[in-house]
Design an enzyme around this catalytic site. Structure first.
Site: not given
Length: 314
Positions: A18-19, A209, A211, A242, A251
């Site tokens: 997803r991300d 979460h 990065h 992002c 990430n």
């Protein structure tokens, strides 16, 4: 000085599908997403943020969310999905996800850039999402983007983070994720924010979460471990970043995280050797190199033949 007491086990939430791929320019085929997800499950990954029920026009890469969920669903594996609004929640219910994730930014400016809504409007919309989810017996998790800093406003007050977390809990959510959207987290900020949330709502479970934008992603994980946090989101190969944050990078890498946990004696249930191979497969799927380090260097005790490098002369 006594060493900190760390958790004996953590849960890893894989967000690469997803991300990780949402902003990738090369479309990853549905069958390849499914194959990667199944390989991750075989490697021991049990928790996924598998996709997002966002408008296919907005994020074409995730237009196949329902198809991926249907193909990957199996006993003992939790598939959560991001839902941006009521329509997304309805699609997620129809697809049969195990959990929904709603999200808003801690800063007003990033929320406007990211979802084109004020924070107040975002929170108001979550009430209806939670109603839909509750009717279907599906839990909702709340994520806070830019939880450690905003690329437009700079510092985000810890009081703001705690207040959003309390509002999530008031809507019936039991888990809140602190998202380091722009890689601005540092260990002291992790400590401060985790403690503030747990002081305000000790009933909340915190997920982290990170990065690796500034190279301290795994150090921030360690800070979270000291605080007793046992849920971490990461991405195969370090995929991600992002699209609405300047100079954002991926990430923290799942296999790098697993390696660190293994070396610390903390159980994750994930097979490191298998993860390295899956990261290499993900690299081929997106058709460019990924920043994960273990996929390049291998584990610490990997050995080589003497003839693999030249002998120094002189």
């Amino acid at each position: 000085m006594n060493a900190p007491t760390l958790p004996s086990r953590v849960d890893i939430v894989e967000v690469g599908l997803r991300d990780g791929i949402q902003a990738e320019p090369v479309y990853v085929r549905t069958d390849e997403k499914i194959a990667i997800a199944k390989a991750l499950i075989a490697a021991g990954v049990k928790h996924f943020e598998i996709s997002s029920f966002v408008s296919p026009r907005a994020v074409p890469q995730l237009a196949d969310a329902a198809e991926v969920v249907a193909a990957v669903r199996q006993e003992g594996v939790t598939l959560s999905a991001l839902v941006p609004n009521v329509k997304g929640a309805e699609r997620a219910v129809e697809a049969g996800v195990d959990a929904m994730v709603v999200f808003m930014s801690a800063s007003e400016s990033h929320n406007l850039k990211n979802v084109n809504r004020t924070r107040e409007a975002s929170m108001a919309g979550f009430a209806e999402v939670c109603r839909i989810a509750e009717s279907a017996g599906i839990p909702v998790h709340g994520a806070i983007a830019t939880a450690f800093g905003c690329p437009f406003e700079g510092i985000v007050r810890v009081e703001t983070i705690a207040d959003i977390a309390k509002q999530y809990a008031d809507l019936g959510m039991h888990t809140v994720t602190l998202g380091d959207t722009t890689g601005m987290a540092t260990p002291p900020l992790v400590t401060e924010r985790c403690r503030a949330i747990l002081a305000a709502r000790p009933d909340l479970e915190i997920a982290l979460h990170f990065h690796n934008t500034r190279g301290v992603g795994l150090v921030c994980v360690y800070a979270g471990l000291i605080e007793g946090i046992t849920r971490y989101e990461s991405s195969i190969g370090g995929l991600g970043g992002c699209p609405f944050a300047p100079n954002a990078t991926g990430n923290i890498s799942t296999e790098d995280l697993v390696y660190m946990l293994d070396e610390m004696g903390i159980e994750s249930g994930v097979d490191l050797a298998a993860m390295i191979e899956i990261a290499k497969r993900a690299e081929k799927a997106v058709e460019h190199g990924l920043p994960g380090q273990l996929m390049k260097a291998g584990p610490r005790l990997r050995t080589y033949g003497m003839d693999s490098v030249r002998t120094a002369a002189g």
